[in-house]
Design an enzyme around this catalytic site. Sequence first.
Site, PDB file in Angstrom:
ATOM      1  N   CYS A 112       0.675  -1.276  -0.098  1.00  0.00           N
ATOM      2  CA  CYS A 112      -0.020  -0.013   0.124  1.00  0.00           C
ATOM      3  C   CYS A 112       0.948   1.165  -0.038  1.00  0.00           C
ATOM      4  O   CYS A 112       0.185   2.305  -0.132  1.00  0.00           O
ATOM      5  CB  CYS A 112      -0.847  -0.022   1.106  1.00  0.00           C
ATOM      6  N   HIS A 158     -13.295   9.248  -7.675  1.00  0.00           N
ATOM      7  CA  HIS A 158     -12.127   9.333  -8.729  1.00  0.00           C
ATOM      8  C   HIS A 158     -11.082  10.255  -8.489  1.00  0.00           C
ATOM      9  O   HIS A 158     -10.580  10.797  -9.441  1.00  0.00           O
ATOM     10  CB  HIS A 158     -12.843   9.513  -9.985  1.00  0.00           C
ATOM     11  N   GLU A 173     -13.059  -0.970   2.279  1.00  0.00           N
ATOM     12  CA  GLU A 173     -12.105  -0.781   1.406  1.00  0.00           C
ATOM     13  C   GLU A 173     -12.101  -1.977   0.363  1.00  0.00           C
ATOM     14  O   GLU A 173     -11.930  -1.854  -0.654  1.00  0.00           O
ATOM     15  CB  GLU A 173     -10.896  -0.814   2.311  1.00  0.00           C
TER      16      GLU A 173
END
Length: 149
Positions: A25, A75, A136
Amino acid sequence: MSYIRITKQFSFETGHALYGYDGKCKNVHGHSYKLSVTVIGKPITDKSNVKYGMVIDFTDLKKIVREEIVDVFDHATVFNQNTPHIELAKELKQRDHHVILVDYQPTSENMVIDFAKKIQQRLPDAIKLHSLKLQETESSFAEWFSSDN
């Protein structure tokens, strides 16, 4: 009249990177987030009110969450403004990408805290934010409860 909890669910796509993290990550990547927003209040008892019987109109709750969270984060790529990712953020912004700089590590845990603050500020006085669940992945999520805070 009893207190009732109502929940509205939302989804949005957001990218992020965790600077200094010791796993995958640390790289820029994205998630298809699912956000569940639960508020608590008493249904309106005034029969002359067009919202009679409602805690809050789902449309009103949707407007708040869309304006504060979904329309902002969908986005977008989120970076901590206090990391070297700021250089990447500047480059992306110059290329007309939607970048959000925050003052925290953009983990689900910190994002859900941020979202709670934003939503609470917009709710009518008689309605309280009960909980948020930010999913998530299919198996990973962070939850915020007013009773814990």
